[in-house]
Motif scaffolding. Structure first.
Motif, PDB file in Angstrom:
ATOM      1  N   ILE A  71      34.665 -35.918 -21.405  1.00  0.00           N
ATOM      2  CA  ILE A  71      33.813 -34.765 -21.110  1.00  0.00           C
ATOM      3  C   ILE A  71      34.660 -33.631 -20.548  1.00  0.00           C
ATOM      4  O   ILE A  71      35.554 -33.865 -19.728  1.00  0.00           O
ATOM      5  N   LYS A  72      34.344 -32.428 -20.954  1.00  0.00           N
ATOM      6  CA  LYS A  72      34.988 -31.274 -20.322  1.00  0.00           C
ATOM      7  C   LYS A  72      34.468 -31.146 -18.894  1.00  0.00           C
ATOM      8  O   LYS A  72      33.267 -31.171 -18.654  1.00  0.00           O
ATOM      9  N   LYS A  73      35.384 -31.013 -17.968  1.00  0.00           N
ATOM     10  CA  LYS A  73      35.015 -31.040 -16.549  1.00  0.00           C
ATOM     11  C   LYS A  73      34.000 -29.963 -16.185  1.00  0.00           C
ATOM     12  O   LYS A  73      33.151 -30.171 -15.317  1.00  0.00           O
ATOM     13  N   ASP A  74      34.064 -28.823 -16.849  1.00  0.00           N
ATOM     14  CA  ASP A  74      33.162 -27.740 -16.460  1.00  0.00           C
ATOM     15  C   ASP A  74      31.709 -28.011 -16.868  1.00  0.00           C
ATOM     16  O   ASP A  74      30.791 -27.320 -16.440  1.00  0.00           O
ATOM     17  N   LYS A  75      31.483 -29.032 -17.700  1.00  0.00           N
ATOM     18  CA  LYS A  75      30.123 -29.360 -18.126  1.00  0.00           C
ATOM     19  C   LYS A  75      29.451 -30.379 -17.209  1.00  0.00           C
ATOM     20  O   LYS A  75      28.230 -30.525 -17.225  1.00  0.00           O
ATOM     21  N   PHE A  98      27.277 -34.859 -24.438  1.00  0.00           N
ATOM     22  CA  PHE A  98      28.525 -34.639 -23.707  1.00  0.00           C
ATOM     23  C   PHE A  98      29.753 -35.139 -24.472  1.00  0.00           C
ATOM     24  O   PHE A  98      30.850 -35.135 -23.945  1.00  0.00           O
ATOM     25  N   GLN A  99      29.529 -35.589 -25.704  1.00  0.00           N
ATOM     26  CA  GLN A  99      30.612 -35.899 -26.644  1.00  0.00           C
ATOM     27  C   GLN A  99      31.648 -36.884 -26.084  1.00  0.00           C
ATOM     28  O   GLN A  99      32.855 -36.721 -26.289  1.00  0.00           O
ATOM     29  N   CYS A 100      31.144 -37.881 -25.383  1.00  0.00           N
ATOM     30  CA  CYS A 100      32.032 -38.939 -24.882  1.00  0.00           C
ATOM     31  C   CYS A 100      31.523 -40.277 -25.407  1.00  0.00           C
ATOM     32  O   CYS A 100      31.557 -41.282 -24.726  1.00  0.00           O
ATOM     33  N   ASP A 101      31.026 -40.265 -26.629  1.00  0.00           N
ATOM     34  CA  ASP A 101      30.188 -41.332 -27.163  1.00  0.00           C
ATOM     35  C   ASP A 101      30.933 -42.368 -27.998  1.00  0.00           C
ATOM     36  O   ASP A 101      31.640 -42.029 -28.942  1.00  0.00           O
ATOM     37  N   TYR A 102      30.733 -43.626 -27.613  1.00  0.00           N
ATOM     38  CA  TYR A 102      31.072 -44.781 -28.440  1.00  0.00           C
ATOM     39  C   TYR A 102      29.834 -45.671 -28.399  1.00  0.00           C
ATOM     40  O   TYR A 102      29.727 -46.574 -27.567  1.00  0.00           O
ATOM     41  N   ILE A 103      28.875 -45.392 -29.276  1.00  0.00           N
ATOM     42  CA  ILE A 103      27.539 -45.984 -29.182  1.00  0.00           C
ATOM     43  C   ILE A 103      27.332 -47.017 -30.289  1.00  0.00           C
ATOM     44  O   ILE A 103      27.639 -46.756 -31.458  1.00  0.00           O
ATOM     45  N   VAL A 104      26.805 -48.190 -29.906  1.00  0.00           N
ATOM     46  CA  VAL A 104      26.550 -49.260 -30.882  1.00  0.00           C
ATOM     47  C   VAL A 104      25.229 -49.949 -30.573  1.00  0.00           C
ATOM     48  O   VAL A 104      24.707 -49.878 -29.458  1.00  0.00           O
ATOM     49  N   ASP A 105      24.720 -50.654 -31.587  1.00  0.00           N
ATOM     50  CA  ASP A 105      23.529 -51.485 -31.432  1.00  0.00           C
ATOM     51  C   ASP A 105      23.852 -52.592 -30.414  1.00  0.00           C
ATOM     52  O   ASP A 105      24.829 -53.333 -30.589  1.00  0.00           O
ATOM     53  N   LEU A 152      28.954 -40.550 -16.404  1.00  0.00           N
ATOM     54  CA  LEU A 152      29.234 -39.224 -16.945  1.00  0.00           C
ATOM     55  C   LEU A 152      29.976 -38.350 -15.936  1.00  0.00           C
ATOM     56  O   LEU A 152      30.878 -37.589 -16.294  1.00  0.00           O
ATOM     57  N   SER A 153      29.606 -38.490 -14.666  1.00  0.00           N
ATOM     58  CA  SER A 153      30.246 -37.667 -13.632  1.00  0.00           C
ATOM     59  C   SER A 153      31.733 -37.962 -13.492  1.00  0.00           C
ATOM     60  O   SER A 153      32.495 -37.125 -13.022  1.00  0.00           O
ATOM     61  N   SER A 154      32.142 -39.172 -13.893  1.00  0.00           N
ATOM     62  CA  SER A 154      33.557 -39.546 -13.786  1.00  0.00           C
ATOM     63  C   SER A 154      34.401 -38.892 -14.876  1.00  0.00           C
ATOM     64  O   SER A 154      35.627 -38.883 -14.800  1.00  0.00           O
ATOM     65  N   GLY A 155      33.727 -38.378 -15.923  1.00  0.00           N
ATOM     66  CA  GLY A 155      34.437 -37.697 -16.997  1.00  0.00           C
ATOM     67  C   GLY A 155      35.017 -38.599 -18.069  1.00  0.00           C
ATOM     68  O   GLY A 155      35.613 -38.122 -19.031  1.00  0.00           O
ATOM     69  N   ARG A 156      34.816 -39.910 -17.929  1.00  0.00           N
ATOM     70  CA  ARG A 156      35.412 -40.844 -18.870  1.00  0.00           C
ATOM     71  C   ARG A 156      34.468 -41.169 -20.024  1.00  0.00           C
ATOM     72  O   ARG A 156      33.261 -40.970 -19.910  1.00  0.00           O
TER      73      ARG A 156
END
Length: 224
Positions: A195-199, A162-169, A139-143
């Protein structure tokens, strides 16, 4: 007097088992660096995995789905690990790049250079409340995070937040394949979820330390 743990579900179990303990406090893991990362789109969709494979954490389902993918020429998977204790299918030999374990700050820089990073936590309902320390570094990498995880557990909740989600079973090859198709499409259109950097700063370990300091101040008066 106080029991801390990394997540609410684990604390809930402690509360059942320790009825005479006074207080319980969630102190999550977090990242512990001040590295600035940078990313550029290239001719390959770069998927990174940083860390070891052990126990149930294996790349087999991911590899099986990837081997079915129609655009393998577009894919590069980078695995950075101390021990490469897994078999790469023959059809993926040109796609999977193995590199040796990196120092912490080097790892963060490389995570930031990936188009997305791969997280595998196939515990489902056997072990709830597991974030994995790697998740906070990702998450800290922002990707974006390609997460093969329980979508009802804490790791999924945090990634969604953080809305950077590609989540699967983690055990469903078809789901993993379909998500690869979606990630590839977003990559081609340069619309990957980031992720927005400020978050990001709120995930630093010092923020969790501040929770503990606040608790101690409240219970015992001011500390320095």
């Amino acid at each position: 007097n106080l029991v801390t743990s990394i997540s609410a579900p684990i604390l809930k179990q402690y509360k059942k088992n320790m009825p005479y303990t006074q207080d319980f406090l969630e102190i999550r893991n977090g990242y512990d660096h001040d590295v600035e990362t940078s990313h550029e789109y290239t001719q390959k969709l770069k998927i990174g995995y940083f860390g070891s494979f052990y126990g149930e954490i294996k790349p087999n389902i991911f590899f099986e789905a990837l081997a079915k993918f129609n655009f393998l020429k577009d894919i590069e998977v980078v695995i950075a690990s101390k021990i490469h204790n897994y078999a790469i299918p023959k059809e993926l030999s040109d796609n999977v790049k193995q590199i040796n374990f990196l120092a912490y700050e080097e790892s963060i820089k490389m995570m930031g250079a990936m188009d997305c990073n791969l997280l595998i936590l196939p515990f489902q309902h056997k072990r709830e409340g597991v974030y994995s320390g790697k998740l906070f570094d990702y998450l800290s990498s922002g990707r974006p995070i390609f997460a093969l995880i329980n979508d009802k557990d804490v790791a999924a909740e945090l990634i969604n937040e953080f809305q950077c989600d590609y989540i699967v079973d983690p055990n469903d090859v078809d789901q993993v394949y379909n998500m690869l198709v979606e990630i590839h499409k977003d990559w081609k259109e340069k619309k990957l979820k980031v992720i927005k950097k400020d978050k990001i700063q709120k995930l630093h370990r010092k923020e969790q330390v501040n929770l503990l300091i606040s608790f101690l101040n409240e219970k015992n008066g001011s500390i320095k």
